[in-house]
Design a protein around this motif. Structure first.
Motif, PDB file in Angstrom:
ATOM      1  N   ARG A 134       0.835  -1.180   0.000  1.00 26.37           N
ATOM      2  CA  ARG A 134       0.000   0.000   0.000  1.00 26.37           C
ATOM      3  C   ARG A 134       0.883   1.246   0.000  1.00 26.37           C
ATOM      4  O   ARG A 134       1.985   1.255   0.518  1.00 26.37           O
ATOM      5  CB  ARG A 134      -0.884   0.025   1.254  1.00 26.37           C
ATOM      6  CG  ARG A 134      -1.814  -1.177   1.320  1.00 26.37           C
ATOM      7  CD  ARG A 134      -2.731  -1.061   2.511  1.00 26.37           C
ATOM      8  NE  ARG A 134      -3.535  -2.262   2.668  1.00 26.37           N
ATOM      9  CZ  ARG A 134      -4.458  -2.410   3.610  1.00 26.37           C
ATOM     10  NH1 ARG A 134      -4.680  -1.445   4.467  1.00 26.37           N
ATOM     11  NH2 ARG A 134      -5.155  -3.520   3.696  1.00 26.37           N
ATOM     12  N   GLN A 137       0.843   6.090   3.968  1.00 29.31           N
ATOM     13  CA  GLN A 137      -0.066   7.165   4.269  1.00 29.31           C
ATOM     14  C   GLN A 137       0.525   8.073   5.328  1.00 29.31           C
ATOM     15  O   GLN A 137       1.198   7.618   6.254  1.00 29.31           O
ATOM     16  CB  GLN A 137      -1.397   6.603   4.780  1.00 29.31           C
ATOM     17  CG  GLN A 137      -2.106   5.708   3.780  1.00 29.31           C
ATOM     18  CD  GLN A 137      -3.382   5.154   4.359  1.00 29.31           C
ATOM     19  OE1 GLN A 137      -3.799   5.513   5.450  1.00 29.31           O
ATOM     20  NE2 GLN A 137      -4.019   4.268   3.625  1.00 29.31           N
ATOM     21  N   GLU A 183      -4.557   1.257  14.425  1.00 34.84           N
ATOM     22  CA  GLU A 183      -5.462   1.254  13.274  1.00 34.84           C
ATOM     23  C   GLU A 183      -4.811   1.933  12.070  1.00 34.84           C
ATOM     24  O   GLU A 183      -5.044   1.538  10.918  1.00 34.84           O
ATOM     25  CB  GLU A 183      -6.779   1.948  13.634  1.00 34.84           C
ATOM     26  CG  GLU A 183      -7.646   1.180  14.614  1.00 34.84           C
ATOM     27  CD  GLU A 183      -8.196  -0.115  14.012  1.00 34.84           C
ATOM     28  OE1 GLU A 183      -8.285  -0.218  12.772  1.00 34.84           O
ATOM     29  OE2 GLU A 183      -8.543  -1.027  14.788  1.00 34.84           O
ATOM     30  N   HIS A 184      -3.977   2.941  12.340  1.00 30.74           N
ATOM     31  CA  HIS A 184      -3.244   3.575  11.242  1.00 30.74           C
ATOM     32  C   HIS A 184      -2.284   2.573  10.602  1.00 30.74           C
ATOM     33  O   HIS A 184      -2.154   2.530   9.371  1.00 30.74           O
ATOM     34  CB  HIS A 184      -2.468   4.786  11.754  1.00 30.74           C
ATOM     35  CG  HIS A 184      -1.519   5.357  10.746  1.00 30.74           C
ATOM     36  ND1 HIS A 184      -1.938   5.976   9.594  1.00 30.74           N
ATOM     37  CD2 HIS A 184      -0.151   5.359  10.712  1.00 30.74           C
ATOM     38  CE1 HIS A 184      -0.878   6.355   8.892  1.00 30.74           C
ATOM     39  NE2 HIS A 184       0.215   5.992   9.546  1.00 30.74           N
ATOM     40  N   ASP A 187      -4.249   0.410   8.350  1.00 29.84           N
ATOM     41  CA  ASP A 187      -4.645   1.123   7.134  1.00 29.84           C
ATOM     42  C   ASP A 187      -3.508   1.204   6.127  1.00 29.84           C
ATOM     43  O   ASP A 187      -3.735   1.118   4.915  1.00 29.84           O
ATOM     44  CB  ASP A 187      -5.126   2.534   7.474  1.00 29.84           C
ATOM     45  CG  ASP A 187      -6.471   2.545   8.179  1.00 29.84           C
ATOM     46  OD1 ASP A 187      -7.194   1.534   8.087  1.00 29.84           O
ATOM     47  OD2 ASP A 187      -6.796   3.557   8.823  1.00 29.84           O
ATOM     48  N   ARG A 188      -2.281   1.367   6.615  1.00 30.94           N
ATOM     49  CA  ARG A 188      -1.157   1.525   5.684  1.00 30.94           C
ATOM     50  C   ARG A 188      -0.535   0.180   5.300  1.00 30.94           C
ATOM     51  O   ARG A 188       0.382   0.116   4.505  1.00 30.94           O
ATOM     52  CB  ARG A 188      -0.089   2.440   6.271  1.00 30.94           C
ATOM     53  CG  ARG A 188       0.806   1.818   7.311  1.00 30.94           C
ATOM     54  CD  ARG A 188       1.835   2.788   7.822  1.00 30.94           C
ATOM     55  NE  ARG A 188       2.813   2.125   8.673  1.00 30.94           N
ATOM     56  CZ  ARG A 188       3.751   2.752   9.363  1.00 30.94           C
ATOM     57  NH1 ARG A 188       3.835   4.069   9.297  1.00 30.94           N
ATOM     58  NH2 ARG A 188       4.605   2.086  10.109  1.00 30.94           N
TER      59      ARG A 188
END
Length: 210
Positions: A134, A137, A183-184, A187-188
């Motif tokens: 990914r 972010q 959670e970050h 996400d990444r």
């Protein structure tokens, strides 16, 4: 100098270690033949051959070693040629440690899925072809890079997975703050999360590094 930096990066990533280095395309071909590595980090700009030529010669010789392009070259033709020749990932320099770690984690995930294949269904095949790194972010507003590193270090040092409460206790944060960082990471793409069900109440979210 660049090879030394990349060596230190790789040595920090679980499941990987550097077994050799090469400064030219011909040397790279010779080292792959000698060492039989699982993965090659390959630049495009080399003193003798281009990295694309090295990759094509590896494939022509029947060598299926994994290849991650690590290069400043960003021309569309070069990217297309790398993909067509079978590069697993393409990472543009300069980059940070997390950028390489995410791509190597994606490569490792695909390789582990490949080794588990016998007579695969579509889900098993997708596990080989689907993993992609990914895009990294930026940290959400209110999160700091320093604290993110502390939470990530605690996650990687854990024996197994961690809950937000356990991560908070290790780092000295509130549970809510620790969960935002965790959670970050999910996400990444640098962490995974699973639900653990108890006898009562809501399931607990458990986090593990990728």
């Amino acid at each position: 100098m660049v090879a030394s930096i990349h060596t230190r990066f790789v040595d920090r990533i679980d499941g990987f270690r550097v077994v050799g280095q090469a400064a030219t395309g011909e040397a790279a071909l010779a080292e792959v033949a000698r060492l039989d590595p699982d993965l090659v980090l390959l630049d495009v700009h080399l003193p003798d051959l281009s990295g694309i030529d090295v990759l094509r010669r590896l494939r022509a010789d029947g060598h299926d070693v994994g290849v991650v392009m690590v290069t400043a070259a960003r021309e569309a033709d070069t990217v297309r040629a790398a993909a067509a020749a079978g590069a697993a990932q393409y990472l543009v320099k300069p980059f940070e440690f997390d950028d390489l770690a995410q791509r190597l984690a994606a490569y490792r995930q695909a390789e582990l899925a490949l080794r588990r294949l016998d007579t695969p269904d579509q889900e098993g095949i997708d596990a080989v072809f689907a993993p992609r790194a990914r895009v990294r972010q930026p940290l959400p507003k209110g999160l700091s890079a320093e604290t993110a590193r502390l939470v990530e270090d605690a996650l990687r040092a854990a024996d197994g997975d961690l809950s937000a409460a356990e991560a908070a206790e290790r780092v000295g944060l509130s549970r809510v703050s620790a969960r935002r960082y965790l959670e970050h990471f999910v996400d990444r793409g640098s962490a995974t999360v699973r639900l653990r069900y108890g006898s009562a109440g809501r399931p607990e979210r458990r986090y593990a590094p990728v």
